[in-house]
Scaffold this motif. Sequence first.
Motif, PDB file in Angstrom:
ATOM      1  N   ASN A   1       0.853  -1.194   0.000  1.00  0.00           N
ATOM      2  CA  ASN A   1       0.000   0.000   0.000  1.00  0.00           C
ATOM      3  C   ASN A   1       0.884   1.237   0.000  1.00  0.00           C
ATOM      4  O   ASN A   1       1.890   1.280   0.706  1.00  0.00           O
ATOM      5  N   PHE A   2       0.493   2.234  -0.790  1.00  0.00           N
ATOM      6  CA  PHE A   2       1.270   3.467  -0.884  1.00  0.00           C
ATOM      7  C   PHE A   2       0.339   4.623  -1.212  1.00  0.00           C
ATOM      8  O   PHE A   2      -0.764   4.414  -1.721  1.00  0.00           O
ATOM      9  N   SER A   3       0.786   5.843  -0.902  1.00  0.00           N
ATOM     10  CA  SER A   3      -0.088   7.007  -1.089  1.00  0.00           C
ATOM     11  C   SER A   3       0.240   7.815  -2.350  1.00  0.00           C
ATOM     12  O   SER A   3      -0.601   8.555  -2.830  1.00  0.00           O
ATOM     13  N   VAL A   4       1.469   7.685  -2.849  1.00  0.00           N
ATOM     14  CA  VAL A   4       1.853   8.343  -4.101  1.00  0.00           C
ATOM     15  C   VAL A   4       2.414   7.283  -5.035  1.00  0.00           C
ATOM     16  O   VAL A   4       2.887   6.231  -4.592  1.00  0.00           O
ATOM     17  N   ARG A   5       2.353   7.544  -6.320  1.00  0.00           N
ATOM     18  CA  ARG A   5       2.872   6.572  -7.284  1.00  0.00           C
ATOM     19  C   ARG A   5       4.350   6.305  -7.032  1.00  0.00           C
ATOM     20  O   ARG A   5       5.106   7.223  -6.713  1.00  0.00           O
ATOM     21  N   ILE A   6       4.734   5.053  -7.180  1.00  0.00           N
ATOM     22  CA  ILE A   6       6.122   4.649  -7.005  1.00  0.00           C
ATOM     23  C   ILE A   6       6.559   3.812  -8.200  1.00  0.00           C
ATOM     24  O   ILE A   6       5.726   3.293  -8.947  1.00  0.00           O
ATOM     25  N   SER A   7       7.866   3.684  -8.361  1.00  0.00           N
ATOM     26  CA  SER A   7       8.415   2.888  -9.458  1.00  0.00           C
ATOM     27  C   SER A   7       8.551   1.425  -9.028  1.00  0.00           C
ATOM     28  O   SER A   7       8.460   1.093  -7.841  1.00  0.00           O
ATOM     29  N   VAL A   8       8.818   0.581  -9.990  1.00  0.00           N
ATOM     30  CA  VAL A   8       9.078  -0.835  -9.713  1.00  0.00           C
ATOM     31  C   VAL A   8      10.242  -0.965  -8.731  1.00  0.00           C
ATOM     32  O   VAL A   8      10.173  -1.722  -7.761  1.00  0.00           O
ATOM     33  N   LYS A   9      11.308  -0.212  -8.966  1.00  0.00           N
ATOM     34  CA  LYS A   9      12.476  -0.268  -8.083  1.00  0.00           C
ATOM     35  C   LYS A   9      12.104   0.153  -6.655  1.00  0.00           C
ATOM     36  O   LYS A   9      12.521  -0.481  -5.686  1.00  0.00           O
ATOM     37  N   GLU A  10      11.324   1.213  -6.522  1.00  0.00           N
ATOM     38  CA  GLU A  10      10.908   1.675  -5.198  1.00  0.00           C
ATOM     39  C   GLU A  10      10.010   0.647  -4.510  1.00  0.00           C
ATOM     40  O   GLU A  10      10.091   0.467  -3.294  1.00  0.00           O
ATOM     41  N   ALA A  11       9.180  -0.043  -5.287  1.00  0.00           N
ATOM     42  CA  ALA A  11       8.334  -1.091  -4.719  1.00  0.00           C
ATOM     43  C   ALA A  11       9.204  -2.207  -4.143  1.00  0.00           C
ATOM     44  O   ALA A  11       8.966  -2.668  -3.018  1.00  0.00           O
ATOM     45  N   TRP A  12      10.231  -2.634  -4.903  1.00  0.00           N
ATOM     46  CA  TRP A  12      11.141  -3.662  -4.380  1.00  0.00           C
ATOM     47  C   TRP A  12      11.756  -3.200  -3.066  1.00  0.00           C
ATOM     48  O   TRP A  12      11.800  -3.952  -2.102  1.00  0.00           O
TER      49      TRP A  12
END
Length: 77
Positions: free
Chosen positions: A23-34
């Motif tokens: 769960n996140f509040s702002v869009r994130i990248s694939v790398k940030e998700a990892w």
Amino acid sequence: MSIKVKYFGSLKLWVGRSEDELNFSVRISVKEAWQQVNSDKPMPVNTLSSVNFDYVDIDYMLNDGDELAFFPPVTGG
């Protein structure tokens, strides 16, 4: 926003699970998700990633409801 994160092959064994819910509040990248779901493990070199069954690079920005999958590099002969 929420996405499902799945791991396949040796990555599944390395991280110790087959999936995560992120769960996140702002869009994130694939790398940030990892980095958010595996803060103690760097992403292995040549890891493949897909979003909704399409291969993407690690800078791809995720959207609510996406399914993100990580695969170890494929080899063969």
